[in-house]
Scaffold this active site. Structure first.
Site, short mmCIF file in Angstrom:
data_model
loop_
_atom_site.label_atom_id
_atom_site.label_comp_id
_atom_site.label_asym_id
_atom_site.label_seq_id
_atom_site.Cartn_x
_atom_site.Cartn_y
_atom_site.Cartn_z
N TRP A 11 0.82 -1.23 0.00
CA TRP A 11 0.00 0.00 0.00
C TRP A 11 0.85 1.26 0.00
O TRP A 11 0.31 2.38 0.03
CB TRP A 11 -0.97 -0.02 1.19
CG TRP A 11 -2.09 -1.01 1.02
CD1 TRP A 11 -2.30 -1.83 -0.05
CD2 TRP A 11 -3.16 -1.30 1.95
NE1 TRP A 11 -3.43 -2.60 0.15
CE2 TRP A 11 -3.98 -2.29 1.37
CE3 TRP A 11 -3.49 -0.81 3.21
CZ2 TRP A 11 -5.11 -2.80 2.01
CZ3 TRP A 11 -4.62 -1.32 3.85
CH2 TRP A 11 -5.42 -2.30 3.25
N HIS A 37 12.80 -2.41 -1.54
CA HIS A 37 11.94 -1.92 -2.63
C HIS A 37 12.69 -0.86 -3.43
O HIS A 37 13.45 -0.06 -2.87
CB HIS A 37 10.64 -1.36 -2.05
CG HIS A 37 9.61 -1.14 -3.10
ND1 HIS A 37 9.62 -0.03 -3.92
CD2 HIS A 37 8.57 -1.91 -3.51
CE1 HIS A 37 8.61 -0.13 -4.78
NE2 HIS A 37 7.96 -1.26 -4.55
N GLU A 83 11.76 1.86 -4.55
CA GLU A 83 11.53 3.25 -4.09
C GLU A 83 12.44 3.57 -2.90
O GLU A 83 12.87 4.71 -2.73
CB GLU A 83 10.05 3.45 -3.76
CG GLU A 83 9.22 3.50 -5.05
CD GLU A 83 7.81 2.95 -4.93
OE1 GLU A 83 7.30 2.79 -3.81
OE2 GLU A 83 7.21 2.68 -6.00
N GLU A 115 10.85 -6.86 -9.49
CA GLU A 115 10.08 -5.67 -9.86
C GLU A 115 10.93 -4.78 -10.77
O GLU A 115 11.72 -3.97 -10.27
CB GLU A 115 9.68 -4.88 -8.62
CG GLU A 115 8.77 -5.62 -7.67
CD GLU A 115 7.94 -4.66 -6.81
OE1 GLU A 115 6.73 -4.84 -6.78
OE2 GLU A 115 8.50 -3.73 -6.21
N GLY A 125 1.06 -2.97 -6.35
CA GLY A 125 1.01 -1.64 -5.74
C GLY A 125 -0.37 -1.03 -5.93
O GLY A 125 -1.33 -1.36 -5.23
N GLY A 126 -0.49 -0.15 -6.92
CA GLY A 126 -1.72 0.62 -7.15
C GLY A 126 -2.99 -0.21 -7.12
O GLY A 126 -3.98 0.18 -6.49
#
Ligand code: 13P
Length: 252
Positions: free
Chosen positions: A12, A97, A99, A169, A236-237
């Site tokens: 999330w 991750h 990010e 990913e 994710g989204g």
């Protein structure tokens, strides 16, 4: 050999207030009940972990965090420990991750410390790796992944890594709507499984789950899950909405 038990996981990221997280988790627990063909995990933000754990108590959905620090406790402002995650009901933790790597200085060495900490505290590490668009264009994908995997798992033995989940990913597919093609995904997952096999032995490699993340949606989950070496998805989204995520969980 039969495929490994799938894992469909929702990340999330930095979305949802406590109330939103609780409401979404409650709705999802109802929708996903009986979906026993797959493991399911959601990773809300830290602030929502405890309230969401209360909602998930009577469901089969596992709770994950989006990061952890490797020290047991101490003066590390802004960080969170494995004990704290346990006390909030977490069984899984996302580590490395892209990010975190891109925006918060995460590197293979810190990823390695976090994975070591997770496994020694019996948290399932969902270890993320992936190449950028430029790296793919320059044909460096497998070299980058090789280094991320070997450095991330350095010093860890197969006994410690039994529960490891590897999440491929590709950075260029995250939040962009560009999914890697089934051929690209299968090529990489096969490469990763043989890489794990070289280090830990083929039987161990066959037992490890390798999941895919990057613009996974209800429309593409089934073709991804049909691939021999894909054991699930990190979403994710499309995991933010319970009904959409439930359609992914219900892949055919
Ligand atoms: P999207 O599904 O939004 O592309 O995000 C993937 C991801 O980063 C999951 O960790």
């Amino acid at each position: 050999m039969a495929k490994r038990r799938p894992l469909i996981a929702g990340n999330w990221k930095m979305f949802k207030s406590c109330q939103d997280a609780v409401d979404t988790a409650r709705l999802l627990a109802g929708l996903a009940s009986g979906a026993d063909h797959t493991d399911i995990m959601i990773a809300p933000s830290f602030t929502s972990l405890f309230p969401v754990s209360q909602v998930l108590k009577s469901s089969a959905i596992a709770l994950g965090a989006q990061n952890l620090h490797w020290e047991k406790e101490g003066a590390f402002t802004g960080e969170i420990s494995a004990d704290m995650l346990h006390s909030c009901g977490c069984s899984h933790v996302i580590i490395g991750h892209s990010e975190r790597r891109q925006f918060f200085g995460e590197c293979d060495e810190t990823v390695n410390k976090r994975i070591a900490c997770a496994v020694s505290n019996h948290l399932v590490p969902v270890f993320c790796i992936g190449e950028t668009e430029i790296e793919r264009e320059q044909d460096k994908t497998m070299n980058i992944l090789d280094k991320q995997v070997k450095d991330g798992l350095k010093g860890l033995g197969s006994d410690e890594l039994k529960a490891l989940v590897l999440a491929y990913e590709p950075v260029w597919a995250i939040g962009t709507g560009k999914t890697a093609t089934p051929d690209q995904v299968q090529d990489v997952h096969l490469f990763l499984r043989s890489l794990i096999g070289d280090v830990y032995g083929i039987e161990f490699a066959k037992s490890i789950r390798i999941i895919y993340g990057g613009s996974v949606k209800p429309a593409n989950i089934s073709e991804l899950m049909m691939l021999e070496d894909v054991d699930g998805a990190l979403v994710g989204g499309a995991s933010l909405d319970a009904e959409t995520f439930n359609k992914i969980i219900r892949f055919k």
